[in-house]
Write a protein that holds these residues in place. Structure first.
Motif, PDB file in Angstrom:
ATOM      1  N   TRP A 275     -25.927  31.845  19.003  1.00  0.00           N
ATOM      2  CA  TRP A 275     -24.912  31.150  18.407  1.00  0.00           C
ATOM      3  C   TRP A 275     -23.642  31.718  18.493  1.00  0.00           C
ATOM      4  CZ3 TRP A 275     -23.467  34.850  15.164  1.00  0.00           C
ATOM      5  CH2 TRP A 275     -24.280  35.866  14.784  1.00  0.00           C
ATOM      6  N   HIS A 276     -23.592  32.919  19.248  1.00  0.00           N
ATOM      7  CA  HIS A 276     -22.049  33.651  19.194  1.00  0.00           C
ATOM      8  C   HIS A 276     -21.175  32.963  19.966  1.00  0.00           C
ATOM      9  CE1 HIS A 276     -19.433  37.092  19.191  1.00  0.00           C
ATOM     10  NE2 HIS A 276     -19.573  36.805  20.579  1.00  0.00           N
ATOM     11  N   GLU A 277     -21.627  32.175  21.274  1.00  0.00           N
ATOM     12  CA  GLU A 277     -20.754  31.747  21.877  1.00  0.00           C
ATOM     13  C   GLU A 277     -20.248  30.117  21.508  1.00  0.00           C
ATOM     14  OE1 GLU A 277     -23.003  31.268  25.313  1.00  0.00           O
ATOM     15  OE2 GLU A 277     -22.466  33.186  26.106  1.00  0.00           O
ATOM     16  N   GLY A 278     -20.999  29.554  20.581  1.00  0.00           N
ATOM     17  CA  GLY A 278     -20.664  28.335  19.753  1.00  0.00           C
ATOM     18  C   GLY A 278     -19.621  28.647  18.604  1.00  0.00           C
ATOM     19  N   ILE A 279     -19.817  29.874  17.950  1.00  0.00           N
ATOM     20  CA  ILE A 279     -18.925  29.845  17.039  1.00  0.00           C
ATOM     21  C   ILE A 279     -17.678  30.508  17.431  1.00  0.00           C
ATOM     22  CG2 ILE A 279     -18.533  31.733  14.862  1.00  0.00           C
ATOM     23  CD1 ILE A 279     -21.445  31.726  14.300  1.00  0.00           C
ATOM     24  N   VAL A 280     -17.639  31.225  18.679  1.00  0.00           N
ATOM     25  CA  VAL A 280     -16.370  31.524  19.274  1.00  0.00           C
ATOM     26  C   VAL A 280     -15.408  30.407  19.761  1.00  0.00           C
ATOM     27  CG1 VAL A 280     -15.287  32.760  21.336  1.00  0.00           C
ATOM     28  CG2 VAL A 280     -17.128  34.008  20.067  1.00  0.00           C
ATOM     29  N   ALA A 281     -16.412  29.395  20.213  1.00  0.00           N
ATOM     30  CA  ALA A 281     -15.648  28.069  20.667  1.00  0.00           C
ATOM     31  C   ALA A 281     -15.101  27.241  19.631  1.00  0.00           C
ATOM     32  CB  ALA A 281     -16.739  27.140  21.669  1.00  0.00           C
ATOM     33  N   VAL A 282     -15.781  27.189  18.520  1.00  0.00           N
ATOM     34  CA  VAL A 282     -15.164  26.509  17.550  1.00  0.00           C
ATOM     35  C   VAL A 282     -14.165  27.236  16.925  1.00  0.00           C
ATOM     36  CG1 VAL A 282     -15.926  25.832  14.996  1.00  0.00           C
ATOM     37  CG2 VAL A 282     -17.412  25.282  16.823  1.00  0.00           C
ATOM     38  N   GLY A 283     -14.253  28.494  16.757  1.00  0.00           N
ATOM     39  CA  GLY A 283     -12.937  29.199  16.478  1.00  0.00           C
ATOM     40  C   GLY A 283     -11.981  28.891  16.943  1.00  0.00           C
ATOM     41  N   CYS A 284     -12.058  28.915  18.359  1.00  0.00           N
ATOM     42  CA  CYS A 284     -10.933  28.789  19.405  1.00  0.00           C
ATOM     43  C   CYS A 284     -10.221  27.451  19.168  1.00  0.00           C
ATOM     44  CB  CYS A 284     -11.312  28.992  20.813  1.00  0.00           C
ATOM     45  SG  CYS A 284     -11.727  30.722  21.313  1.00  0.00           S
ATOM     46  N   LEU A 285     -11.179  26.556  19.036  1.00  0.00           N
ATOM     47  CA  LEU A 285     -10.676  25.196  19.061  1.00  0.00           C
ATOM     48  C   LEU A 285      -9.964  24.945  17.561  1.00  0.00           C
ATOM     49  CD1 LEU A 285     -13.731  22.870  20.255  1.00  0.00           C
ATOM     50  CD2 LEU A 285     -11.284  23.115  21.305  1.00  0.00           C
TER      51      LEU A 285
ATOM     52  N   LEU B 118      -8.463  27.358  15.957  1.00  0.00           N
ATOM     53  CA  LEU B 118      -6.948  27.813  16.089  1.00  0.00           C
ATOM     54  C   LEU B 118      -6.107  27.324  17.211  1.00  0.00           C
ATOM     55  CD1 LEU B 118      -5.451  30.537  15.674  1.00  0.00           C
ATOM     56  CD2 LEU B 118      -6.302  31.461  17.970  1.00  0.00           C
ATOM     57  N   PHE B 119      -6.357  26.536  18.041  1.00  0.00           N
ATOM     58  CA  PHE B 119      -5.539  25.702  19.023  1.00  0.00           C
ATOM     59  C   PHE B 119      -5.304  24.684  18.129  1.00  0.00           C
ATOM     60  CE2 PHE B 119      -5.028  21.966  21.606  1.00  0.00           C
ATOM     61  CZ  PHE B 119      -4.171  22.399  22.450  1.00  0.00           C
TER      62      PHE B 119
ATOM     63  N   TYR C 234      -0.549  21.888  15.621  1.00  0.00           N
ATOM     64  CA  TYR C 234      -0.116  20.932  14.534  1.00  0.00           C
ATOM     65  C   TYR C 234       0.844  21.975  13.993  1.00  0.00           C
ATOM     66  CZ  TYR C 234       0.476  19.146   9.651  1.00  0.00           C
ATOM     67  OH  TYR C 234       1.207  18.667   8.688  1.00  0.00           O
ATOM     68  N   ALA C 235       1.175  23.281  13.875  1.00  0.00           N
ATOM     69  CA  ALA C 235       2.190  23.838  13.333  1.00  0.00           C
ATOM     70  C   ALA C 235       3.445  23.669  14.260  1.00  0.00           C
ATOM     71  CB  ALA C 235       1.974  25.363  13.179  1.00  0.00           C
ATOM     72  N   ILE C 236       3.227  23.699  15.538  1.00  0.00           N
ATOM     73  CA  ILE C 236       4.272  23.671  16.386  1.00  0.00           C
ATOM     74  C   ILE C 236       4.753  22.263  16.453  1.00  0.00           C
ATOM     75  CG2 ILE C 236       5.026  23.709  18.964  1.00  0.00           C
ATOM     76  CD1 ILE C 236       3.048  26.274  19.114  1.00  0.00           C
ATOM     77  N   ARG C 237       3.904  21.275  16.473  1.00  0.00           N
ATOM     78  CA  ARG C 237       4.551  19.918  16.489  1.00  0.00           C
ATOM     79  C   ARG C 237       5.340  19.602  15.302  1.00  0.00           C
ATOM     80  NH1 ARG C 237       5.708  17.993  21.102  1.00  0.00           N
ATOM     81  NH2 ARG C 237       4.835  16.032  20.725  1.00  0.00           N
TER      82      ARG C 237
END
Length: 172
Positions: free
Chosen positions: A97-107, A109-110, A115-118
């Protein structure tokens, strides 16, 4: 809501190529297992960052980035690796589950950053860059910022002496 119209120029192409180089170097740096490969991929990211500085018309910073980080720091890291002993302890603890949580966190954050930049309106300034960036950096460095500059040189000298003492103690 969002205006995605832009003209495709060489600057945009160079920006995206350099951005891919930086991101690839950073991802490969944390993905590799061998430390030498990590250093090479980190140097690749540093060179991409120097290219970004060139796009921002900060040629002096690009030169320093290549000279100091991509050159000296990478070589220093390689010498540090060669002078230390590495035991091959292979801890292969897998968490599915570690890689899945990291992928969700990265998405997430992106998405937040996108949204903040736009949604931010950036003020326009009537600032014109100086003709000689290096001269202006030199003036600032030796007038307003001379004390932090000298403190940094003392700190680097102390770190260098400490590294020599540690290396000599290991040899004895």
């Amino acid at each position: 809501m969002f205006d995605f119209s832009f003209q495709l120029t060489g600057e945009y192409v160079a920006f995206f190529i350099l951005a891919v180089c930086i991101i690839a170097g950073a991802v490969l740096m944390i993905s590799f297992n061998k430390v030498i490969h990590m250093v090479v991929s980190l140097a690749f990211a540093f060179i991409g960052l120097a290219g970004m500085y060139v796009l921002l018309n900060a040629e002096f910073l690009a030169f320093v980035q290549v000279l100091i980080y991509a050159g000296a720091i990478s070589i220093l890291m390689i010498f540090g690796i060669m002078m230390t002993k590495h035991d091959q302890v292979d801890e292969d603890v897998r968490r599915p589950w570690h890689e899945g949580i990291v992928a969700v966190g990265c998405l997430a954050l992106f998405g937040i950053l996108f949204y903040a930049i736009r949604s931010t309106t950036f003020p326009t300034a009537n600032w014109t860059p100086p003709k000689d960036n290096t001269l202006e950096i030199g003036k600032l460095l030796y007038t307003e910022h001379v004390i932090p500059f000298e403190l940094m040189s003392v700190l680097l000298t102390v770190a260098f002496i400490g590294a020599i003492v540690l290396a000599k103690r290991e040899a004895d």
